[in-house]
Design a protein around this motif. Structure first.
Motif, PDB file in Angstrom:
ATOM      1  N   ARG A   1      45.019  -3.224  30.506  1.00 38.88           N
ATOM      2  CA  ARG A   1      44.245  -2.453  31.925  1.00 38.88           C
ATOM      3  C   ARG A   1      44.589  -1.604  32.464  1.00 38.88           C
ATOM      4  NH1 ARG A   1      40.720  -5.762  28.222  1.00 38.88           N
ATOM      5  NH2 ARG A   1      40.419  -7.623  29.772  1.00 38.88           N
ATOM      6  N   ALA A   2      45.738  -3.155  33.314  1.00 34.96           N
ATOM      7  CA  ALA A   2      46.169  -3.231  34.632  1.00 34.96           C
ATOM      8  C   ALA A   2      47.142  -2.476  35.124  1.00 34.96           C
ATOM      9  CB  ALA A   2      47.270  -4.952  34.860  1.00 34.96           C
ATOM     10  N   VAL A   3      47.826  -1.667  33.408  1.00 38.33           N
ATOM     11  CA  VAL A   3      48.665  -1.007  33.514  1.00 38.33           C
ATOM     12  C   VAL A   3      48.174   0.650  33.601  1.00 38.33           C
ATOM     13  CG1 VAL A   3      50.488   0.612  32.769  1.00 38.33           C
ATOM     14  CG2 VAL A   3      50.457  -1.530  32.225  1.00 38.33           C
ATOM     15  N   LEU A   4      46.597   0.999  33.544  1.00 36.51           N
ATOM     16  CA  LEU A   4      46.037   1.935  33.118  1.00 36.51           C
ATOM     17  C   LEU A   4      44.994   1.864  34.578  1.00 36.51           C
ATOM     18  CD1 LEU A   4      43.893   2.225  30.372  1.00 36.51           C
ATOM     19  CD2 LEU A   4      45.763   2.977  30.862  1.00 36.51           C
ATOM     20  N   THR A   5      44.982   0.998  35.296  1.00 39.63           N
ATOM     21  CA  THR A   5      45.116   0.681  37.048  1.00 39.63           C
ATOM     22  C   THR A   5      45.811   1.174  37.755  1.00 39.63           C
ATOM     23  OG1 THR A   5      43.556  -0.942  36.536  1.00 39.63           O
ATOM     24  CG2 THR A   5      43.876  -0.749  38.622  1.00 39.63           C
TER      25      THR A   5
ATOM     26  N   GLU B   1      46.106   5.087  37.516  1.00 39.23           N
ATOM     27  CA  GLU B   1      45.027   5.324  38.783  1.00 39.23           C
ATOM     28  C   GLU B   1      46.031   5.965  39.604  1.00 39.23           C
ATOM     29  OE1 GLU B   1      40.674   5.691  39.264  1.00 39.23           O
ATOM     30  OE2 GLU B   1      41.228   4.191  37.534  1.00 39.23           O
ATOM     31  N   ASN B   2      46.005   4.586  40.083  1.00 35.62           N
ATOM     32  CA  ASN B   2      46.643   4.183  41.765  1.00 35.62           C
ATOM     33  C   ASN B   2      47.669   5.101  42.040  1.00 35.62           C
ATOM     34  OD1 ASN B   2      44.079   2.278  42.763  1.00 35.62           O
ATOM     35  ND2 ASN B   2      45.625   0.274  40.959  1.00 35.62           N
ATOM     36  N   LEU B   3      48.296   5.242  41.607  1.00 34.84           N
ATOM     37  CA  LEU B   3      49.609   6.008  41.977  1.00 34.84           C
ATOM     38  C   LEU B   3      49.380   7.219  41.772  1.00 34.84           C
ATOM     39  CD1 LEU B   3      52.520   4.045  39.872  1.00 34.84           C
ATOM     40  CD2 LEU B   3      51.962   4.169  42.250  1.00 34.84           C
ATOM     41  N   ASP B   4      48.305   7.245  40.687  1.00 37.33           N
ATOM     42  CA  ASP B   4      48.443   9.152  40.171  1.00 37.33           C
ATOM     43  C   ASP B   4      49.336   9.507  40.045  1.00 37.33           C
ATOM     44  OD1 ASP B   4      46.520  11.115  39.992  1.00 37.33           O
ATOM     45  OD2 ASP B   4      47.023  12.265  41.923  1.00 37.33           O
ATOM     46  N   THR B   5      49.947   8.491  39.446  1.00 39.43           N
ATOM     47  CA  THR B   5      51.155   9.406  38.432  1.00 39.43           C
ATOM     48  C   THR B   5      51.228   8.216  37.667  1.00 39.43           C
ATOM     49  OG1 THR B   5      53.075  10.225  38.151  1.00 39.43           O
ATOM     50  CG2 THR B   5      52.971   8.133  39.731  1.00 39.43           C
ATOM     51  N   TYR B   6      52.825   8.132  36.391  1.00 38.04           N
ATOM     52  CA  TYR B   6      52.905   6.699  35.563  1.00 38.04           C
ATOM     53  C   TYR B   6      54.158   5.723  36.477  1.00 38.04           C
ATOM     54  CZ  TYR B   6      57.370   9.678  34.846  1.00 38.04           C
ATOM     55  OH  TYR B   6      58.268  10.442  35.002  1.00 38.04           O
ATOM     56  N   PRO B   7      54.573   4.516  36.031  1.00 39.85           N
ATOM     57  CA  PRO B   7      55.523   4.069  36.184  1.00 39.85           C
ATOM     58  C   PRO B   7      56.454   3.882  35.734  1.00 39.85           C
ATOM     59  CG  PRO B   7      53.824   2.887  36.175  1.00 39.85           C
ATOM     60  CD  PRO B   7      53.107   4.560  35.789  1.00 39.85           C
ATOM     61  N   ASP B   8      57.364   4.540  36.102  1.00 37.31           N
ATOM     62  CA  ASP B   8      59.679   5.063  34.882  1.00 37.31           C
ATOM     63  C   ASP B   8      59.101   3.515  34.767  1.00 37.31           C
ATOM     64  OD1 ASP B   8      60.469   7.464  35.739  1.00 37.31           O
ATOM     65  OD2 ASP B   8      59.418   6.317  37.431  1.00 37.31           O
TER      66      ASP B   8
ATOM     67  N   LEU C   1      53.805  -8.310  26.626  1.00 35.76           N
ATOM     68  CA  LEU C   1      55.101  -7.232  26.285  1.00 35.76           C
ATOM     69  C   LEU C   1      54.416  -6.534  25.296  1.00 35.76           C
ATOM     70  CD1 LEU C   1      57.877  -7.238  26.814  1.00 35.76           C
ATOM     71  CD2 LEU C   1      58.389  -9.123  25.934  1.00 35.76           C
ATOM     72  N   ASP C   2      53.681  -6.849  23.843  1.00 39.47           N
ATOM     73  CA  ASP C   2      53.696  -6.158  22.852  1.00 39.47           C
ATOM     74  C   ASP C   2      52.645  -5.006  24.093  1.00 39.47           C
ATOM     75  OD1 ASP C   2      54.759  -6.834  20.807  1.00 39.47           O
ATOM     76  OD2 ASP C   2      52.991  -8.087  20.107  1.00 39.47           O
ATOM     77  N   ALA C   3      51.968  -5.253  24.472  1.00 39.07           N
ATOM     78  CA  ALA C   3      50.817  -4.017  25.118  1.00 39.07           C
ATOM     79  C   ALA C   3      51.586  -2.891  26.261  1.00 39.07           C
ATOM     80  CB  ALA C   3      49.771  -4.824  26.191  1.00 39.07           C
ATOM     81  N   LEU C   4      52.807  -3.553  26.344  1.00 41.82           N
ATOM     82  CA  LEU C   4      53.692  -2.591  27.521  1.00 41.82           C
ATOM     83  C   LEU C   4      54.520  -1.868  26.691  1.00 41.82           C
ATOM     84  CD1 LEU C   4      54.896  -4.689  30.183  1.00 41.82           C
ATOM     85  CD2 LEU C   4      52.980  -2.791  30.319  1.00 41.82           C
ATOM     86  N   VAL C   5      54.818  -2.682  25.153  1.00 43.17           N
ATOM     87  CA  VAL C   5      55.206  -1.565  24.105  1.00 43.17           C
ATOM     88  C   VAL C   5      54.491   0.174  23.797  1.00 43.17           C
ATOM     89  CG1 VAL C   5      56.476  -1.798  22.144  1.00 43.17           C
ATOM     90  CG2 VAL C   5      56.961  -3.660  23.461  1.00 43.17           C
ATOM     91  N   GLU C   6      53.354  -0.667  23.811  1.00 45.55           N
ATOM     92  CA  GLU C   6      52.095  -0.196  22.999  1.00 45.55           C
ATOM     93  C   GLU C   6      52.320   1.692  24.043  1.00 45.55           C
ATOM     94  OE1 GLU C   6      47.745   0.256  21.879  1.00 45.55           O
ATOM     95  OE2 GLU C   6      48.516  -1.299  21.809  1.00 45.55           O
ATOM     96  N   LEU C   7      51.966   0.583  25.069  1.00 45.04           N
ATOM     97  CA  LEU C   7      51.818   1.859  26.892  1.00 45.04           C
ATOM     98  C   LEU C   7      53.349   2.835  26.481  1.00 45.04           C
ATOM     99  CD1 LEU C   7      50.072  -0.632  28.570  1.00 45.04           C
ATOM    100  CD2 LEU C   7      49.282   1.047  28.463  1.00 45.04           C
ATOM    101  N   LYS C   8      54.192   2.269  26.072  1.00 45.64           N
ATOM    102  CA  LYS C   8      55.766   2.793  26.263  1.00 45.64           C
ATOM    103  C   LYS C   8      55.431   3.968  25.291  1.00 45.64           C
ATOM    104  CE  LYS C   8      60.304   2.718  25.907  1.00 45.64           C
ATOM    105  NZ  LYS C   8      61.641   1.338  25.205  1.00 45.64           N
ATOM    106  N   GLU C   9      55.059   3.465  24.234  1.00 44.47           N
ATOM    107  CA  GLU C   9      54.680   4.643  23.135  1.00 44.47           C
ATOM    108  C   GLU C   9      53.622   5.647  23.296  1.00 44.47           C
ATOM    109  OE1 GLU C   9      53.784   1.884  19.495  1.00 44.47           O
ATOM    110  OE2 GLU C   9      56.230   1.222  19.477  1.00 44.47           O
ATOM    111  N   GLU C  10      52.546   5.290  24.207  1.00 44.07           N
ATOM    112  CA  GLU C  10      52.141   6.610  24.707  1.00 44.07           C
ATOM    113  C   GLU C  10      52.375   7.209  25.639  1.00 44.07           C
ATOM    114  OE1 GLU C  10      48.450   3.883  25.090  1.00 44.07           O
ATOM    115  OE2 GLU C  10      48.019   2.927  22.952  1.00 44.07           O
TER     116      GLU C  10
END
Length: 357
Positions: free
Chosen positions: A100-104, A107-114, A136-145
């Motif tokens: 949820r933090a990454v999605l927030t 939204e704040n950045l209005d782009t994706y973090p590298d 860590l698993d959550a970040l891997v999933e977000l990377k794959e998405e």
């Protein structure tokens, strides 16, 4: 400006990166003397760094770093998203919270973090972070998405960074170090496992206090002499940006001042504890010896109230454990052969004198 590879990510980053804490607004604890910049002033400082060749901008989720993340997003849109590398982070250890933090943040950045880091990982939370369903698993999933570019672990602890270096899920690491607190950087330089990971080093100025003792070029060149990808510098004014990035820093670093030379400069002001925070010492009672010694140093180098306040949290208990300890394993582990029990008592005396417990 010179550039280095960020591990095996394929990204190339400027040797000096922009730390966004000083451009924030908001009542946040991460930087007591923050500059409280409005958006216009913040964009001006970031743009000046960009004009000097900086392409790496490091931030963290709102509200931990105030509104810096939002300002960085505005800057990315203004300068061109493809022209900069965004490093972001959040202090959440549970996988659901991190997701949820990454999605927030997006939204704040209005782009994706590298790169997105699990921030401030410590021994108390590392099993949750690295374990099944953790951050860590959550970040891997977000990377794959495709919601983030790469996965990172940020910590002030060598053992946790080493665990990250061993973990194939982790692409980039972030840790602290400077010409005084160089022990972790020394150990990383000798450990082959770190070579395939990008590494961002923060606290180059040691919370802003080392520039009172050493020149900016010496401080930055010192950390660039280690195998790091980029030195992150917190910058809040055009003048500070010019000092760090305006051409005075030799990007083919000159000789690194020895630890003894650094201590000799500090000895002109106080009696430093010769600890480089290598973190080899182990206390059977759990005392973070290197952290206590850091706060002692910071007290005498100018962060007096903040340092004493942190020391006052547990120094009396730690000193009592030290007096009663019969194992003294810390003495065997210290490469500088410090009289650790004696130094701990000295710190306790300092705190009792200036901040009665």
């Amino acid at each position: 400006m010179k550039y280095r590879s960020l591990g095996t990510t394929g990204l190339t980053v400027s040797e000096i990166g922009f730390g966004t804490i000083p451009i924030l607004q908001g009542s946040v604890p991460v930087l007591p003397d923050y500059f409280n910049l409005d958006e216009k002033a913040a964009l001006k400082v970031m743009e000046h760094a960009f004009m000097l060749g900086c392409n790496l901008y490091d931030t963290a989720i709102v509200p931990e770093y105030g509104d810096a993340e939002i300002k960085l997003g505005r800057f990315a849109g203004q300068v061109g998203r493809e022209k900069i590398v965004i490093s972001d982070k959040a202090r959440f250890y549970d996988g659901n919270e991190m997701y949820r933090a990454v999605l927030t943040s997006c939204e704040n950045l209005d782009t994706y973090p590298d790169v997105y880091f699990v921030h401030q990982v410590d021994s108390q939370h590392q099993e949750e972070v690295f374990g099944k369903g953790g951050a860590l698993d959550a970040l891997v999933e977000l990377k794959e998405e495709g919601k983030i570019g790469f996965v990172g672990i940020a910590s002030h602890y060598y053992d946790i960074l080493l665990r990250g270096a061993k973990d194939n899920r982790v692409d980039v690491l972030q840790g602290s170090g400077n010409i005084l607190e160089r022990g972790m950087l020394e150990r990383m330089g000798k450990e082959p496992l770190f070579r395939d990971k990008g590494f961002l080093v923060n606290k180059v100025y040691a919370a802003g206090i080392l520039p009172a003792f050493f020149s900016i070029p010496v401080l930055i060149e010192g950390v660039l002499s280690y195998p790091v990808s980029s030195a992150l510098i917190g910058l809040g004014t055009v003048e500070q940006t010019e000092e760090a990035m305006g051409g005075k820093v030799n990007h083919k670093p000159s000789r690194l001042p020895s630890f003894e030379e650094v201590l000799s400069v500090l000895e002109q002001e106080y009696e430093p504890i010769p600890c480089d925070r290598c973190q080899r010492c182990r206390c059977p009672f759990g005392t973070e010896i290197h952290t206590i010694f850091r706060q002692y140093q910071y007290y005498y180098m100018g962060k007096d109230f903040w340092a004493l306040k942190k020391l006052g949290m547990d120094i009396e208990e730690s000193a009592q454990y030290c007096r009663n300890c019969t194992q003294m394993t810390c003495l065997k582990m210290c490469p500088y052969k410090l009289r650790i029990p004696y130094e701990i008592q000295k710190v306790e005396k300092l705190v009792k004198t200036h901040l009665p417990i």
